[in-house]
Each structure stands twice: as structure tokens, then as C-alpha cells.
Scaffold this active site. Structure first.
Site, PDB file in Angstrom:
ATOM      1  N   HIS A   5       0.877  -1.195  -0.217  1.00 18.07           N
ATOM      2  CA  HIS A   5       0.029   0.053   0.022  1.00 18.07           C
ATOM      3  C   HIS A   5       0.905   1.345   0.195  1.00 18.07           C
ATOM      4  O   HIS A   5       2.111   1.418   0.428  1.00 18.07           O
ATOM      5  CB  HIS A   5      -0.892   0.094   1.506  1.00 18.07           C
ATOM      6  CG  HIS A   5      -1.626  -1.058   1.509  1.00 18.07           C
ATOM      7  ND1 HIS A   5      -1.944  -1.796   2.670  1.00 18.07           N
ATOM      8  CD2 HIS A   5      -2.367  -1.890   0.597  1.00 18.07           C
ATOM      9  CE1 HIS A   5      -2.572  -2.834   2.599  1.00 18.07           C
ATOM     10  NE2 HIS A   5      -3.036  -3.054   1.168  1.00 18.07           N
ATOM     11  N   LYS A  44       6.090   6.764   6.825  1.00 19.63           N
ATOM     12  CA  LYS A  44       5.732   5.821   7.780  1.00 19.63           C
ATOM     13  C   LYS A  44       6.760   5.366   8.807  1.00 19.63           C
ATOM     14  O   LYS A  44       7.877   5.246   8.254  1.00 19.63           O
ATOM     15  CB  LYS A  44       4.868   4.785   7.110  1.00 19.63           C
ATOM     16  CG  LYS A  44       3.657   4.722   6.252  1.00 19.63           C
ATOM     17  CD  LYS A  44       3.082   3.465   5.922  1.00 19.63           C
ATOM     18  CE  LYS A  44       1.888   3.568   4.920  1.00 19.63           C
ATOM     19  NZ  LYS A  44       1.634   2.273   4.511  1.00 19.63           N
ATOM     20  N   TYR A  82       1.694   1.499  13.132  1.00 20.54           N
ATOM     21  CA  TYR A  82       2.160   2.434  12.211  1.00 20.54           C
ATOM     22  C   TYR A  82       2.044   3.701  12.646  1.00 20.54           C
ATOM     23  O   TYR A  82       0.894   4.262  13.461  1.00 20.54           O
ATOM     24  CB  TYR A  82       1.366   2.412  11.077  1.00 20.54           C
ATOM     25  CG  TYR A  82       1.182   0.970  10.322  1.00 20.54           C
ATOM     26  CD1 TYR A  82       1.519   0.839   9.288  1.00 20.54           C
ATOM     27  CD2 TYR A  82       0.181  -0.030  10.725  1.00 20.54           C
ATOM     28  CE1 TYR A  82       1.684  -0.178   8.372  1.00 20.54           C
ATOM     29  CE2 TYR A  82       0.044  -1.209  10.131  1.00 20.54           C
ATOM     30  CZ  TYR A  82       0.568  -1.482   9.066  1.00 20.54           C
ATOM     31  OH  TYR A  82       0.284  -2.495   8.451  1.00 20.54           O
ATOM     32  N   ASP A 102      -6.427  -6.212  -2.128  1.00 23.08           N
ATOM     33  CA  ASP A 102      -4.829  -6.524  -2.168  1.00 23.08           C
ATOM     34  C   ASP A 102      -4.541  -7.568  -3.518  1.00 23.08           C
ATOM     35  O   ASP A 102      -3.460  -7.400  -3.974  1.00 23.08           O
ATOM     36  CB  ASP A 102      -4.083  -7.029  -0.822  1.00 23.08           C
ATOM     37  CG  ASP A 102      -4.155  -6.033   0.122  1.00 23.08           C
ATOM     38  OD1 ASP A 102      -4.371  -4.889  -0.239  1.00 23.08           O
ATOM     39  OD2 ASP A 102      -4.074  -6.317   1.338  1.00 23.08           O
TER      40      ASP A 102
END
Length: 180
Positions: free
Chosen positions: A62, A72, A132, A169
Site C-alpha cells: 500500500h 511511515k 504504524y 490486495d
């Protein structure tokens, strides 16, 4: 903390330097001054958690497109993952290249991804939890992805008895599909 550059420019593995005594350990996981020395952002505006009840759960790959690209910082708080990033920055010297590392609650390792990296992982243990921190909020209209099994990426996903992957996905394009 020890910040180790990966082969993908701007991405770092971060290992803590714990201070241990009879109470356990204490360590910094983010330090604005240390991050700034290597040109890393330390201001995060969103934090999310992913819990994965089964080993073999695969999430990704992603990323978000401009203007919502996100930096991130990823770490595992329970269990372990095979963590993967792919450079999807047009014009980057490492465009289309992947990097992977094992992140686990035991090794306490983190992965810092600059904007323009696709991210995904496969859980290696049941009950794995991934934390995250992001520099930009999630915006569904900017969400994109790459197909996890794109042969051009040459990602050596660990074998598993059963791999659990969401339909969305499975539907992402290959790297070639991003540029066509």
C-alpha cells in the site's frame, strides 16, 4: 538509537539501544534531534494498529499518492512480520526495487519509509500486532497499491501453510501497470 540506511534512499532500519536493569528496559524509539541529523521526519499525525490473528496474513503493498503521500514508521508490538517496502517514486534511482526485513516484538526493530514507498508485510506468527505512525492522514481517494506477487519485484515472501490476503490486495496492479 541506531539508524541504518537501507538500499532504498531515504528508508532506514532503526534499532534501539536499550538501557536494562532489574526493572526491564527503557529505550527511545523516536528522537527529533537524531532523526533530523539523517533528514528524517519525526512529526506524525496519525497512528494505526493492525492485528493479525493468523500466521501467513499478508497486507499490502500500500501507498498514497500526492498530495497525501505519507512517511511511515512501522514497528511490531507483538509477534513478527516479514516487512517489505518498494520504491514507487518516479525518477528514483531505485524505482521498482524492493527491500525486506524481519520486524518483531523481540528485536524491537523499526522501519522508516519516506514518502513514495509502497509497504506491506506477511505475519510470521499468530496474533501479530503492527503499529504504524504516519505523517499524513489516510485518504481513501489517494490510496493505491501494488500486487504483492508481481514477479518484477522479486519479493521472497516466506512460505506458509495458508496465506490470507484481502480481495482488494489481490486486485492491485503490477509495477508495469502503474506506469502504463
Amino acid at each position: 538509537m541506531r539508524l541504518t540506511p537501507t538500499p532504498l534512499a531515504g528508508a532506514f532500519l532503526i534499532d534501539i539501544d536499550p538501557v536494562e536493569d532489574e526493572r526491564g528496559l527503557f529505550a527511545r524509539t523516536v528522537c527529533a534531534d537524531e532523526f533530523a541529523r539523517d533528514g528524517l521526519v519525526s512529526h506524525f499525525v496519525q497512528q494505526s494498529v493492525s492485528w493479525n490473528p493468523r500466521a501467513g496474513t499478508l497486507r499490502g503493498l500500500h501507498f498514497q499518492i500526492a498530495p497525501d503521500q505519507e512517511i511511515k514508521l512501522v514497528r511490531v508490538t507483538r509477534g513478527a512480520v516479514f516487512d517489505v517496502i518498494v520504491d514507487v517514486r518516479p525518477g528514483s534511482a531505485t524505482y521498482g526495487k524492493a527491500f525486506h526485513a524481519e520486524l518483531s516484538a523481540e528485536n524491537r526493530r523499526q522501519l522508516y519509509l519516506p514518502a513514495g514507498m509502497a509497504h506491506g508485510f506477511q505475519s510470521l506468527q499468530a496474533g501479530t500486532e503492527v503499529l504504524y505512525q504516519m505523517s499524513a492522514p489516510f485518504r481513501p481517494a489517494s490510496a493505491r497499491g501494488l500486487r504483492w506477487d508481481d514477479a518484477a519485484l522479486n519479493i521472497p515472501w516466506p512460505p506458509c501453510a495458508t496465506r490470507t490476503i484481502a480481495d482488494n490486495d489481490r486486485a492491485w496492479p503490477t509495477l508495469a501497470g502503474l506506469t502504463s
